[in-house]
Write a protein that holds these residues in place. Structure first.
Motif, short mmCIF file in Angstrom:
data_model
loop_
_atom_site.label_atom_id
_atom_site.label_comp_id
_atom_site.label_asym_id
_atom_site.label_seq_id
_atom_site.Cartn_x
_atom_site.Cartn_y
_atom_site.Cartn_z
N VAL A 20 9.66 -21.83 -55.73
CA VAL A 20 10.67 -21.45 -54.81
C VAL A 20 12.24 -21.57 -55.76
CG1 VAL A 20 12.16 -21.90 -53.04
CG2 VAL A 20 9.66 -22.07 -52.91
N ASP A 21 12.93 -20.58 -55.84
CA ASP A 21 14.19 -20.49 -56.37
C ASP A 21 15.15 -19.58 -55.46
OD1 ASP A 21 16.28 -21.27 -57.97
OD2 ASP A 21 15.67 -20.42 -59.78
N ASP A 22 16.29 -19.85 -55.76
CA ASP A 22 17.47 -19.10 -54.79
C ASP A 22 17.07 -17.61 -55.21
OD1 ASP A 22 18.67 -19.54 -57.44
OD2 ASP A 22 20.75 -19.09 -56.46
N LEU A 23 17.16 -17.13 -56.52
CA LEU A 23 17.42 -15.92 -57.04
C LEU A 23 16.44 -15.59 -58.30
CD1 LEU A 23 20.69 -14.04 -57.46
CD2 LEU A 23 18.88 -14.17 -59.46
N ILE A 24 15.60 -14.41 -58.25
CA ILE A 24 15.09 -13.95 -59.30
C ILE A 24 15.74 -12.85 -60.10
CG2 ILE A 24 13.48 -12.70 -57.89
CD1 ILE A 24 11.32 -13.35 -60.11
N ALA A 25 16.13 -12.72 -61.19
CA ALA A 25 16.48 -11.99 -62.02
C ALA A 25 15.61 -11.41 -63.35
CB ALA A 25 18.01 -12.30 -62.87
N THR A 26 15.67 -11.96 -64.37
CA THR A 26 14.78 -11.46 -65.30
C THR A 26 13.28 -12.02 -65.30
OG1 THR A 26 15.16 -13.42 -66.84
CG2 THR A 26 16.52 -11.14 -67.02
N GLY A 27 13.31 -13.21 -64.40
CA GLY A 27 12.09 -13.82 -64.09
C GLY A 27 11.63 -14.93 -65.11
N GLY A 28 12.66 -15.12 -66.12
CA GLY A 28 12.46 -16.04 -67.18
C GLY A 28 12.39 -17.39 -66.69
N SER A 29 13.05 -18.06 -65.96
CA SER A 29 12.85 -19.37 -65.38
C SER A 29 11.68 -19.45 -64.49
CB SER A 29 14.40 -19.89 -64.72
OG SER A 29 14.78 -18.81 -64.04
N ALA A 30 11.40 -18.41 -63.57
CA ALA A 30 10.25 -18.38 -62.99
C ALA A 30 8.87 -18.50 -63.71
CB ALA A 30 10.16 -17.44 -62.00
N ILE A 70 28.83 -10.06 -64.84
CA ILE A 70 28.04 -10.62 -63.86
C ILE A 70 28.60 -10.59 -62.40
CG2 ILE A 70 26.82 -12.72 -63.36
CD1 ILE A 70 25.96 -11.57 -66.09
N GLN A 71 27.76 -10.05 -61.49
CA GLN A 71 27.96 -10.17 -60.12
C GLN A 71 27.41 -11.46 -59.77
OE1 GLN A 71 30.32 -7.60 -59.37
NE2 GLN A 71 28.98 -6.52 -57.99
N PHE A 72 27.93 -12.48 -59.42
CA PHE A 72 27.33 -13.73 -58.95
C PHE A 72 27.10 -13.75 -57.58
CE2 PHE A 72 27.08 -18.29 -57.81
CZ PHE A 72 26.15 -18.62 -58.98
N ARG A 73 25.71 -13.97 -57.15
CA ARG A 73 25.31 -13.99 -55.71
C ARG A 73 25.48 -15.23 -55.28
NH1 ARG A 73 25.99 -8.45 -55.19
NH2 ARG A 73 25.09 -7.65 -56.59
N ASP A 74 26.42 -15.66 -54.68
CA ASP A 74 26.72 -17.00 -53.99
C ASP A 74 26.17 -17.49 -52.68
OD1 ASP A 74 28.06 -19.55 -53.38
OD2 ASP A 74 29.76 -18.55 -52.96
N ASP A 86 16.51 -10.90 -54.78
CA ASP A 86 15.89 -10.28 -56.04
C ASP A 86 16.65 -9.26 -56.39
OD1 ASP A 86 14.10 -9.29 -57.85
OD2 ASP A 86 12.87 -8.11 -56.44
N LEU A 87 16.84 -9.47 -57.83
CA LEU A 87 17.77 -8.24 -58.40
C LEU A 87 16.47 -7.41 -59.25
CD1 LEU A 87 20.52 -10.36 -60.24
CD2 LEU A 87 20.40 -9.56 -57.71
N PRO A 88 15.95 -6.58 -58.27
CA PRO A 88 14.84 -5.89 -59.37
C PRO A 88 15.06 -5.26 -60.44
CG PRO A 88 15.53 -4.78 -56.96
CD PRO A 88 16.39 -6.10 -57.30
N ALA A 140 19.09 -25.75 -59.93
CA ALA A 140 19.32 -26.68 -58.95
C ALA A 140 19.21 -26.17 -57.42
CB ALA A 140 20.90 -27.35 -59.09
N ARG A 141 19.53 -24.78 -57.35
CA ARG A 141 19.47 -24.37 -55.98
C ARG A 141 18.38 -24.12 -55.66
NH1 ARG A 141 24.08 -21.54 -58.66
NH2 ARG A 141 22.55 -20.00 -59.57
N GLY A 142 16.96 -24.05 -56.11
CA GLY A 142 15.79 -24.12 -55.80
C GLY A 142 15.27 -25.37 -55.23
P1 AMP Z 1 16.17 -15.53 -64.54
O1 AMP Z 1 15.64 -16.49 -65.17
O2 AMP Z 1 16.79 -14.27 -65.24
O3 AMP Z 1 15.36 -14.78 -63.31
O4 AMP Z 1 17.32 -16.11 -63.66
C1 AMP Z 1 17.32 -16.82 -62.52
C2 AMP Z 1 18.28 -18.06 -62.34
O5 AMP Z 1 19.31 -17.78 -62.85
C3 AMP Z 1 18.37 -18.60 -60.91
O6 AMP Z 1 18.04 -20.01 -61.10
C4 AMP Z 1 19.68 -17.99 -60.44
O7 AMP Z 1 20.21 -19.25 -59.76
C5 AMP Z 1 20.29 -17.84 -61.75
N1 AMP Z 1 21.07 -16.20 -61.59
C6 AMP Z 1 20.67 -15.35 -62.54
N2 AMP Z 1 21.51 -14.16 -62.24
C7 AMP Z 1 22.23 -14.69 -61.02
C8 AMP Z 1 23.13 -13.89 -60.22
N3 AMP Z 1 23.55 -12.57 -60.52
N4 AMP Z 1 24.11 -14.70 -59.38
C9 AMP Z 1 23.64 -15.99 -59.03
N5 AMP Z 1 22.69 -16.47 -59.78
C10 AMP Z 1 21.78 -16.16 -60.64
#
Ligand code: AMP
Length: 181
Positions: free
Chosen positions: A123-133, A24-28, A155-157, A63-65
């Motif tokens: 609003v959230d800090d980051l979207i990856a799979t979009g599961g939480s959104a 995992i590349q954590f985006r801080d 965004d991690l497209p 929490a970051r949202g």
């Molecule tokens: P997802 O539900 O897969 O879109 O994941 C988004 C949630 O997971 C957000 O609340 C992010 O804070 C956290 N997250 C997922 N991947 C990362 C990443 N590479 N770096 C930091 N936070 C992440």
């Protein structure tokens, strides 16, 4: 104070390799939060596209949202609604369960947090799979609110979340994109 534009935000995000798991590349975003100009530019850029969208509430995902969402709500003249992990909210809640890579997770909000008259920006800090959104959108829609759109700092497209939300009819914006995951 020197002005920073949204296109200059990328260097303020710190990448930590192999956190919290190998690969995992954590985006801080704490490095962005700690810079006054970058923080101000981020909030302004997140809010600007929605200024005329009639947003009544911003919903932030724990929490970051919460950090970005409350500031965007102030900028838009909207209220703020927290979407929380299970068991954290004191009053009557609604809950959704959603799938993770391993297992499931839950998201809750107060049942009176929004109504059918409300127009909500997620609003959230980051979207990856979009599961939480997507789970947040299901919660808000279960209370008949209109989800006008969703916005993220990062965004991690390649993980498909933005495409997933757009397919569900949600206008989805973000400020900085990173390839990979
Ligand atoms: P997802 O539900 O897969 O879109 O994941 C988004 C949630 O997971 C957000 O609340 C992010 O804070 C956290 N997250 C997922 N991947 C990362 C990443 N590479 N770096 C930091 N936070 C992440």
């Amino acid at each position: 104070m020197k002005q920073i534009s949204a296109t200059e935000l990328r260097p303020f995000i710190r990448t930590i390799a192999d956190y919290p798991r190998p690969g995992i590349q954590f985006r801080d975003i704490t490095t962005l939060l700690g810079n006054a100009q970058a923080l101000r530019a981020t909030i302004a850029a997140l809010a600007a596209p929605w200024a005329d969208a009639g947003i009544t509430h911003v919903a932030g995902i724990e929490a970051r949202g919460f950090i970005f969402g409350a500031a965007v709500a102030c900028q838009l003249g909207a209220g703020f609604v927290p979407l929380r992990k299970q068991g954290k909210l004191p009053h009557t809640t609604v809950m959704v369960e959603y799938s993770l890579e391993y297992g499931t997770d839950q998201l809750e909000m107060h049942a009176d947090g929004v109504t059918g008259a409300d127009r909500v920006l997620l609003v959230d800090d980051l979207i990856a799979t979009g599961g939480s959104a997507a789970a947040g959108i299901r919660l808000l829609r279960s209370l008949d609110a209109t989800v006008v759109g969703a916005t993220f700092v990062i965004d991690l497209p390649d993980l498909g979340g933005t495409a997933r939300l757009e397919q569900a009819g949600i206008r989805t914006l973000s400020l900085v994109r990173f390839d990979g995951h």
